[in-house]
Design a protein around this motif. Sequence first.
Motif, PDB file in Angstrom:
ATOM      1  N   SER A 201      -9.110  71.303  51.845  1.00 50.56           N
ATOM      2  CA  SER A 201     -10.247  70.533  52.352  1.00 50.56           C
ATOM      3  C   SER A 201     -11.544  71.269  52.064  1.00 50.56           C
ATOM      4  O   SER A 201     -11.585  72.495  52.084  1.00 50.56           O
ATOM      5  CB  SER A 201     -10.098  70.301  53.854  1.00 50.56           C
TER       6      SER A 201
ATOM      7  N   THR B  62     -18.587  59.295  56.479  1.00 48.11           N
ATOM      8  CA  THR B  62     -18.593  59.604  55.042  1.00 48.11           C
ATOM      9  C   THR B  62     -19.952  59.353  54.408  1.00 48.11           C
ATOM     10  O   THR B  62     -20.188  59.796  53.281  1.00 48.11           O
ATOM     11  CB  THR B  62     -17.531  58.768  54.308  1.00 48.11           C
TER      12      THR B  62
ATOM     13  N   LYS C 180     -12.961  60.447  49.578  1.00 50.91           N
ATOM     14  CA  LYS C 180     -11.863  61.397  49.407  1.00 50.91           C
ATOM     15  C   LYS C 180     -10.865  60.931  48.351  1.00 50.91           C
ATOM     16  O   LYS C 180     -10.357  61.734  47.556  1.00 50.91           O
ATOM     17  CB  LYS C 180     -11.144  61.603  50.742  1.00 50.91           C
TER      18      LYS C 180
ATOM     19  N   THR D  64     -12.341  61.573  45.132  1.00 44.99           N
ATOM     20  CA  THR D  64     -12.890  62.944  45.078  1.00 44.99           C
ATOM     21  C   THR D  64     -14.308  62.925  44.532  1.00 44.99           C
ATOM     22  O   THR D  64     -14.652  63.650  43.578  1.00 44.99           O
ATOM     23  CB  THR D  64     -11.998  63.915  44.272  1.00 44.99           C
TER      24      THR D  64
END
Lengths: 114, 116
Positions: free
Chosen positions: A30, A55, A69, A72
């Motif tokens: 992470s 986010t 995520k 990425t």
Amino acid sequence: AQSVTQLDSQVPVFEEAPVELRCNYSSSVSVYLFWYVQYPNQGLQLLLKYLSGSTLVKGINGFEAEFNKSQTSFHLRKPSVHISDTAEYFCAVSRNTGFQKLVFGTGTRLLVSP
Amino acid sequence: DTAVSQTPKYLVTQMGNDKSIKCEQNLGHDTMYWYKQDSKKFLKIMFSYNNKELIINETVPNRFSPKSPDKAHLNLHINSLELGDSAVYFCASSQVTSGSQADTQYFGPGTRLTVL
């Protein structure tokens, strides 16, 4: 280890137009994500950072970035740029444990013209 | 009231010389860093000190020696300068907090080193 890819070395845009600067990262752990701006002949200044939570991150000077995520990515956006936004923009990543070691992308030069 | 200051701002020297760059921060931070920015603007960390203790030491030639006399200062000494050492060197500082919070790194204005 972490790495950052900024695919666009230079982004030309007209004043008052929207802009998106792309950033993709790679990490097996992470991470925290950052955008820094470097004005000509100056040091780096933090625009915004993602640590956790929402986010969508809002930063200074009207910039925002969204952490994705699954892709990425951590793209930087501004709905309407000014001439004064002309600068080099760096995306950076660090793991979220231990002492912070920033790994930078190669930078994107934003050129705003009238 | 500069937060992170570096001296000198410009440094021009001959190959083989030894030079130092000084960095001072007045933010009360306990962690300081040195970064190198090459001619293509690529930024890479070199060293980091926390409370005067070396915690990050990237693959930097041992001609580069950082020295932290106290928490507010982190100097960079370079021996036997080479052409490839020409770059902009940035000092930065941050406050390491407990838990998982990553504090912002504050950067100095940079020192442009030119080796002839």
